[in-house]
Design a protein around this motif. Structure first.
Motif, PDB file in Angstrom:
ATOM      1  N   UNK A   5       1.233  -1.361  -0.278  1.00 46.49           N
ATOM      2  CA  UNK A   5      -0.177   0.052  -0.484  1.00 46.49           C
ATOM      3  C   UNK A   5       0.992   1.595  -0.042  1.00 46.49           C
ATOM      4  N   UNK A   6       0.430   2.380  -1.009  1.00 45.09           N
ATOM      5  CA  UNK A   6       1.696   3.498  -0.905  1.00 45.09           C
ATOM      6  C   UNK A   6       0.614   4.510  -1.256  1.00 45.09           C
ATOM      7  N   UNK A   7       0.794   5.775  -1.198  1.00 43.53           N
ATOM      8  CA  UNK A   7      -0.184   7.037  -1.425  1.00 43.53           C
ATOM      9  C   UNK A   7      -0.785   7.282  -2.213  1.00 43.53           C
ATOM     10  N   UNK A   8      -1.773   7.698  -2.197  1.00 47.02           N
ATOM     11  CA  UNK A   8      -2.265   8.347  -3.677  1.00 47.02           C
ATOM     12  C   UNK A   8      -0.973   9.164  -4.648  1.00 47.02           C
ATOM     13  N   UNK A   9      -0.687  10.013  -4.258  1.00 48.85           N
ATOM     14  CA  UNK A   9       0.629  10.969  -4.090  1.00 48.85           C
ATOM     15  C   UNK A   9       1.906   9.869  -4.705  1.00 48.85           C
ATOM     16  N   UNK A  10       2.852   8.818  -4.316  1.00 46.49           N
ATOM     17  CA  UNK A  10       3.227   8.248  -4.549  1.00 46.49           C
ATOM     18  C   UNK A  10       3.209   7.262  -5.498  1.00 46.49           C
ATOM     19  N   UNK A  11       1.562   7.119  -6.146  1.00 49.30           N
ATOM     20  CA  UNK A  11       1.634   6.108  -6.922  1.00 49.30           C
ATOM     21  C   UNK A  11       1.295   7.190  -8.274  1.00 49.30           C
ATOM     22  N   UNK A  14       4.770   7.060  -9.918  1.00 47.38           N
ATOM     23  CA  UNK A  14       5.004   5.954 -10.284  1.00 47.38           C
ATOM     24  C   UNK A  14       4.390   5.516 -11.889  1.00 47.38           C
ATOM     25  N   UNK A  15       3.217   6.268 -11.771  1.00 45.43           N
ATOM     26  CA  UNK A  15       2.224   6.007 -12.796  1.00 45.43           C
ATOM     27  C   UNK A  15       2.812   6.300 -14.137  1.00 45.43           C
ATOM     28  N   UNK A  16       3.392   8.105 -13.776  1.00 48.94           N
ATOM     29  CA  UNK A  16       3.536   9.473 -14.516  1.00 48.94           C
ATOM     30  C   UNK A  16       5.326   8.945 -15.296  1.00 48.94           C
ATOM     31  N   UNK A  17       6.236   8.346 -13.704  1.00 53.97           N
ATOM     32  CA  UNK A  17       7.504   8.642 -14.371  1.00 53.97           C
ATOM     33  C   UNK A  17       7.186   6.595 -15.254  1.00 53.97           C
ATOM     34  N   UNK A  18       6.722   6.196 -14.582  1.00 52.54           N
ATOM     35  CA  UNK A  18       6.636   4.639 -15.788  1.00 52.54           C
ATOM     36  C   UNK A  18       5.622   5.134 -17.404  1.00 52.54           C
ATOM     37  N   UNK A  19       4.948   5.704 -17.321  1.00 51.53           N
ATOM     38  CA  UNK A  19       4.414   6.146 -18.452  1.00 51.53           C
ATOM     39  C   UNK A  19       5.955   6.846 -19.710  1.00 51.53           C
ATOM     40  N   UNK A  20       6.612   7.676 -19.152  1.00 52.03           N
ATOM     41  CA  UNK A  20       7.972   8.279 -20.125  1.00 52.03           C
ATOM     42  C   UNK A  20       9.295   7.038 -20.351  1.00 52.03           C
ATOM     43  N   UNK A  24       6.525  -0.810 -17.197  1.00 47.01           N
ATOM     44  CA  UNK A  24       4.127  -0.937 -16.302  1.00 47.01           C
ATOM     45  C   UNK A  24       4.119  -0.228 -14.896  1.00 47.01           C
ATOM     46  N   UNK A  25       3.300   0.296 -14.302  1.00 45.53           N
ATOM     47  CA  UNK A  25       3.613   0.958 -13.370  1.00 45.53           C
ATOM     48  C   UNK A  25       4.190  -0.615 -12.805  1.00 45.53           C
ATOM     49  N   UNK A  26       4.061  -1.383 -12.152  1.00 43.82           N
ATOM     50  CA  UNK A  26       4.585  -2.315 -11.328  1.00 43.82           C
ATOM     51  C   UNK A  26       6.171  -2.211 -12.160  1.00 43.82           C
ATOM     52  N   UNK A  27       6.390  -2.376 -12.577  1.00 45.72           N
ATOM     53  CA  UNK A  27       7.712  -2.297 -13.308  1.00 45.72           C
ATOM     54  C   UNK A  27       8.621  -1.158 -12.628  1.00 45.72           C
ATOM     55  N   UNK A  28       8.291   0.024 -12.591  1.00 43.66           N
ATOM     56  CA  UNK A  28       8.448   1.356 -12.116  1.00 43.66           C
ATOM     57  C   UNK A  28       8.985   1.422 -10.571  1.00 43.66           C
ATOM     58  N   UNK A  29       7.785   0.414  -9.824  1.00 41.17           N
ATOM     59  CA  UNK A  29       7.564   1.161  -8.901  1.00 41.17           C
ATOM     60  C   UNK A  29       8.982   0.129  -8.322  1.00 41.17           C
ATOM     61  N   UNK A  30       9.173  -1.977  -8.997  1.00 42.58           N
ATOM     62  CA  UNK A  30       9.858  -2.310  -8.718  1.00 42.58           C
ATOM     63  C   UNK A  30      11.165  -1.807  -8.486  1.00 42.58           C
TER      64      UNK A  30
END
Length: 68
Positions: A5-11, A14-20, A24-30
């Motif tokens: 579980x992470x904050x909405x802000x961090x999520x 992660x979503x914006x960075x994963x796009x750039x 995937x969102x999971x791969x970026x977080x990992x």
């Protein structure tokens, strides 16, 4: 596989960075988790040194750009 579980802000970051980064969102977080863990375990290494070490461990030849 577990749930973290992470904050909405961090999520959102992660979503914006994963796009750039075209991950995937999971791969970026990992990726961030792995690099953060390695940075804590090796506080004297820079980000670039950590990446270089990981590339060598995966037998990836890194190419330096001219001027670096």
């Amino acid at each position: 596989m577990g749930i973290v579980k992470i904050s909405e802000q961090l999520h959102d970051e992660v979503r914006k960075t994963s796009s750039v980064m075209e991950r995937s969102i999971n791969s970026q977080a990992e990726f961030w988790l792995k690099i953060g863990r390695l940075a804590e375990q090796n506080p004297t290494l820079s980000y670039e040194q950590i990446i270089e070490r990981e590339m060598r461990s995966g037998q990836v030849i890194s190419v330096r750009l001219i001027g670096e």
